[in-house]
Motif scaffolding. Structure first.
Motif, PDB file in Angstrom:
ATOM      1  N   ILE A 184       0.854  -1.182   0.000  1.00 45.74           N
ATOM      2  CA  ILE A 184       0.000   0.000   0.000  1.00 45.74           C
ATOM      3  C   ILE A 184       0.887   1.229   0.000  1.00 45.74           C
ATOM      4  O   ILE A 184       1.855   1.309   0.758  1.00 45.74           O
ATOM      5  N   ALA A 185       0.559   2.179  -0.865  1.00 42.40           N
ATOM      6  CA  ALA A 185       1.300   3.433  -0.956  1.00 42.40           C
ATOM      7  C   ALA A 185       0.308   4.581  -0.876  1.00 42.40           C
ATOM      8  O   ALA A 185      -0.828   4.473  -1.364  1.00 42.40           O
ATOM      9  N   ALA A 186       0.719   5.668  -0.244  1.00 40.67           N
ATOM     10  CA  ALA A 186      -0.158   6.835  -0.114  1.00 40.67           C
ATOM     11  C   ALA A 186       0.687   8.100  -0.118  1.00 40.67           C
ATOM     12  O   ALA A 186       1.863   8.089   0.244  1.00 40.67           O
ATOM     13  N   ARG A 187       0.050   9.168  -0.551  1.00 41.17           N
ATOM     14  CA  ARG A 187       0.664  10.491  -0.468  1.00 41.17           C
ATOM     15  C   ARG A 187      -0.446  11.528  -0.459  1.00 41.17           C
ATOM     16  O   ARG A 187      -1.545  11.302  -0.990  1.00 41.17           O
ATOM     17  N   LEU A 188      -0.159  12.663   0.148  1.00 39.22           N
ATOM     18  CA  LEU A 188      -1.090  13.776   0.064  1.00 39.22           C
ATOM     19  C   LEU A 188      -1.059  14.287  -1.363  1.00 39.22           C
ATOM     20  O   LEU A 188       0.004  14.354  -1.989  1.00 39.22           O
ATOM     21  N   THR A 189      -2.223  14.611  -1.907  1.00 41.16           N
ATOM     22  CA  THR A 189      -2.287  15.107  -3.281  1.00 41.16           C
ATOM     23  C   THR A 189      -1.380  16.328  -3.418  1.00 41.16           C
ATOM     24  O   THR A 189      -1.418  17.229  -2.589  1.00 41.16           O
ATOM     25  N   GLY A 190      -0.531  16.295  -4.433  1.00 41.19           N
ATOM     26  CA  GLY A 190       0.409  17.366  -4.669  1.00 41.19           C
ATOM     27  C   GLY A 190       1.812  17.060  -4.169  1.00 41.19           C
ATOM     28  O   GLY A 190       2.762  17.713  -4.576  1.00 41.19           O
ATOM     29  N   ASP A 191       1.958  16.084  -3.288  1.00 41.78           N
ATOM     30  CA  ASP A 191       3.294  15.685  -2.823  1.00 41.78           C
ATOM     31  C   ASP A 191       3.963  14.810  -3.877  1.00 41.78           C
ATOM     32  O   ASP A 191       3.288  14.109  -4.628  1.00 41.78           O
ATOM     33  N   ASP A 192       5.281  14.835  -3.898  1.00 40.45           N
ATOM     34  CA  ASP A 192       6.035  14.031  -4.851  1.00 40.45           C
ATOM     35  C   ASP A 192       6.324  12.623  -4.344  1.00 40.45           C
ATOM     36  O   ASP A 192       6.374  11.678  -5.115  1.00 40.45           O
ATOM     37  N   SER A 193       6.536  12.478  -3.040  1.00 43.44           N
ATOM     38  CA  SER A 193       6.975  11.178  -2.519  1.00 43.44           C
ATOM     39  C   SER A 193       5.823  10.393  -1.895  1.00 43.44           C
ATOM     40  O   SER A 193       4.899  10.958  -1.317  1.00 43.44           O
ATOM     41  N   TRP A 194       5.920   9.078  -2.038  1.00 41.99           N
ATOM     42  CA  TRP A 194       4.933   8.148  -1.515  1.00 41.99           C
ATOM     43  C   TRP A 194       5.442   7.546  -0.212  1.00 41.99           C
ATOM     44  O   TRP A 194       6.632   7.307  -0.051  1.00 41.99           O
ATOM     45  N   VAL A 195       4.537   7.264   0.692  1.00 45.03           N
ATOM     46  CA  VAL A 195       4.826   6.504   1.906  1.00 45.03           C
ATOM     47  C   VAL A 195       4.277   5.116   1.652  1.00 45.03           C
ATOM     48  O   VAL A 195       3.152   4.972   1.154  1.00 45.03           O
ATOM     49  N   GLU A 196       5.062   4.082   1.971  1.00 43.89           N
ATOM     50  CA  GLU A 196       4.653   2.716   1.616  1.00 43.89           C
ATOM     51  C   GLU A 196       4.705   1.782   2.805  1.00 43.89           C
ATOM     52  O   GLU A 196       5.467   1.986   3.748  1.00 43.89           O
ATOM     53  N   THR A 197       3.894   0.741   2.728  1.00 40.85           N
ATOM     54  CA  THR A 197       3.898  -0.353   3.696  1.00 40.85           C
ATOM     55  C   THR A 197       3.570  -1.629   2.945  1.00 40.85           C
ATOM     56  O   THR A 197       2.979  -1.587   1.864  1.00 40.85           O
ATOM     57  N   THR A 198       3.959  -2.760   3.510  1.00 39.23           N
ATOM     58  CA  THR A 198       3.629  -4.055   2.917  1.00 39.23           C
ATOM     59  C   THR A 198       3.095  -4.975   3.992  1.00 39.23           C
ATOM     60  O   THR A 198       3.270  -4.722   5.187  1.00 39.23           O
ATOM     61  N   SER A 199       2.480  -6.063   3.556  1.00 42.86           N
ATOM     62  CA  SER A 199       1.952  -7.018   4.530  1.00 42.86           C
ATOM     63  C   SER A 199       3.069  -7.662   5.344  1.00 42.86           C
ATOM     64  O   SER A 199       2.802  -8.262   6.383  1.00 42.86           O
ATOM     65  N   ASP A 200       4.328  -7.507   4.923  1.00 42.55           N
ATOM     66  CA  ASP A 200       5.455  -7.961   5.750  1.00 42.55           C
ATOM     67  C   ASP A 200       5.556  -7.155   7.040  1.00 42.55           C
ATOM     68  O   ASP A 200       6.198  -7.588   7.992  1.00 42.55           O
ATOM     69  N   ASP A 201       4.906  -5.977   7.096  1.00 41.08           N
ATOM     70  CA  ASP A 201       4.951  -5.133   8.291  1.00 41.08           C
ATOM     71  C   ASP A 201       3.943  -5.545   9.356  1.00 41.08           C
ATOM     72  O   ASP A 201       3.922  -4.968  10.440  1.00 41.08           O
ATOM     73  N   THR A 202       3.091  -6.530   9.063  1.00 38.77           N
ATOM     74  CA  THR A 202       2.086  -6.943  10.042  1.00 38.77           C
ATOM     75  C   THR A 202       2.756  -7.532  11.273  1.00 38.77           C
ATOM     76  O   THR A 202       3.804  -8.162  11.196  1.00 38.77           O
ATOM     77  N   GLU A 203       2.138  -7.295  12.412  1.00 40.90           N
ATOM     78  CA  GLU A 203       2.653  -7.840  13.659  1.00 40.90           C
ATOM     79  C   GLU A 203       1.672  -8.809  14.293  1.00 40.90           C
ATOM     80  O   GLU A 203       2.022  -9.532  15.212  1.00 40.90           O
ATOM     81  N   GLY A 204       0.446  -8.825  13.840  1.00 36.71           N
ATOM     82  CA  GLY A 204      -0.562  -9.701  14.423  1.00 36.71           C
ATOM     83  C   GLY A 204      -0.504 -11.094  13.830  1.00 36.71           C
ATOM     84  O   GLY A 204       0.272 -11.372  12.910  1.00 36.71           O
ATOM     85  N   ASP A 205      -1.343 -11.956  14.352  1.00 40.23           N
ATOM     86  CA  ASP A 205      -1.348 -13.335  13.860  1.00 40.23           C
ATOM     87  C   ASP A 205      -2.642 -13.704  13.140  1.00 40.23           C
ATOM     88  O   ASP A 205      -2.830 -14.831  12.740  1.00 40.23           O
ATOM     89  N   ASP A 206      -3.540 -12.744  12.956  1.00 35.66           N
ATOM     90  CA  ASP A 206      -4.782 -12.980  12.232  1.00 35.66           C
ATOM     91  C   ASP A 206      -4.478 -12.954  10.733  1.00 35.66           C
ATOM     92  O   ASP A 206      -3.711 -12.116  10.261  1.00 35.66           O
ATOM     93  N   SER A 207      -5.078 -13.852   9.972  1.00 34.71           N
ATOM     94  CA  SER A 207      -4.840 -13.870   8.525  1.00 34.71           C
ATOM     95  C   SER A 207      -5.496 -12.681   7.826  1.00 34.71           C
ATOM     96  O   SER A 207      -5.165 -12.359   6.700  1.00 34.71           O
ATOM     97  N   CYS A 208      -6.422 -12.013   8.504  1.00 36.38           N
ATOM     98  CA  CYS A 208      -7.059 -10.809   7.978  1.00 36.38           C
ATOM     99  C   CYS A 208      -6.495  -9.605   8.723  1.00 36.38           C
ATOM    100  O   CYS A 208      -6.468  -9.587   9.954  1.00 36.38           O
ATOM    101  N   GLN A 209      -6.041  -8.609   7.969  1.00 34.43           N
ATOM    102  CA  GLN A 209      -5.417  -7.431   8.560  1.00 34.43           C
ATOM    103  C   GLN A 209      -6.105  -6.147   8.108  1.00 34.43           C
ATOM    104  O   GLN A 209      -6.436  -5.989   6.940  1.00 34.43           O
ATOM    105  N   MET A 210      -6.323  -5.248   9.066  1.00 31.43           N
ATOM    106  CA  MET A 210      -6.803  -3.896   8.781  1.00 31.43           C
ATOM    107  C   MET A 210      -5.582  -2.989   8.693  1.00 31.43           C
ATOM    108  O   MET A 210      -4.619  -3.177   9.430  1.00 31.43           O
TER     109      MET A 210
END
Length: 151
Positions: free
Chosen positions: A90-116
């Motif tokens: 998942i990547a996000a940025r404020l409209t008008g910004d040049d750089s994206w902030v990203e995360t991946t499901s590798d960043d999950t810390e929980g043990d549920d197969s479904c993640q919010m």
């Protein structure tokens, strides 16, 4: 068994638990935006699954009210395929910004197969992500969790 055998066994056992956190496959149960600033924002969002882009949108979110200490929140429409688990990016940025902030499901810390996923906008305009198990949200607010595993 000699010392070298114990060393190899120890290294194998020591790394085997770590390897399970790479390429973490989950169901993406929801993507919630939270705005802690008083300013309204527009956020561009991209969702990828297993290396391909599966969702792109721009979400407008209002700012917090001056006299209320309540986060402004918006849920992104669940338009990604969720019939099978996968590796999400998942990547996000404020409209008008040049750089994206990203995360991946590798960043999950929980043990549920479904993640919010929670995307927070700080007062400074900084974006950051947090992953959490769906279990809690399914029990309290089932309408906030996307359908998953129904393939």
């Amino acid at each position: 068994m000699n010392r070298r055998s114990y060393l190899v066994l120890g290294v194998t056992i020591g790394t085997s638990g770590c390897l399970e956190f790479f390429d973490q496959e989950v169901y993406l149960g929801g993507l919630r935006l939270e705005n802690t600033s008083e300013a309204d924002h527009s956020v561009e969002i991209r969702v990828g699954k297993d290396g391909g882009q599966v969702h792109e949108s721009t979400v407008d979110i209002s700012g917090m009210e001056d006299d209320e200490n309540v986060l402004s929140t918006e849920f992104v429409e669940c338009e990604w395929p969720n019939d099978e688990s996968g590796e999400f990016e998942i990547a996000a940025r404020l409209t008008g910004d040049d750089s994206w902030v990203e995360t991946t499901s590798d960043d999950t810390e929980g043990d549920d197969s479904c993640q919010m996923v929670f995307l927070r906008i700080e007062e400074t305009g900084t974006l950051w992500f947090n992953w959490d198990d769906c279990e809690r949200y399914e029990a309290e607010n089932p309408d906030t969790v996307c359908g998953y595993g129904t393939g």
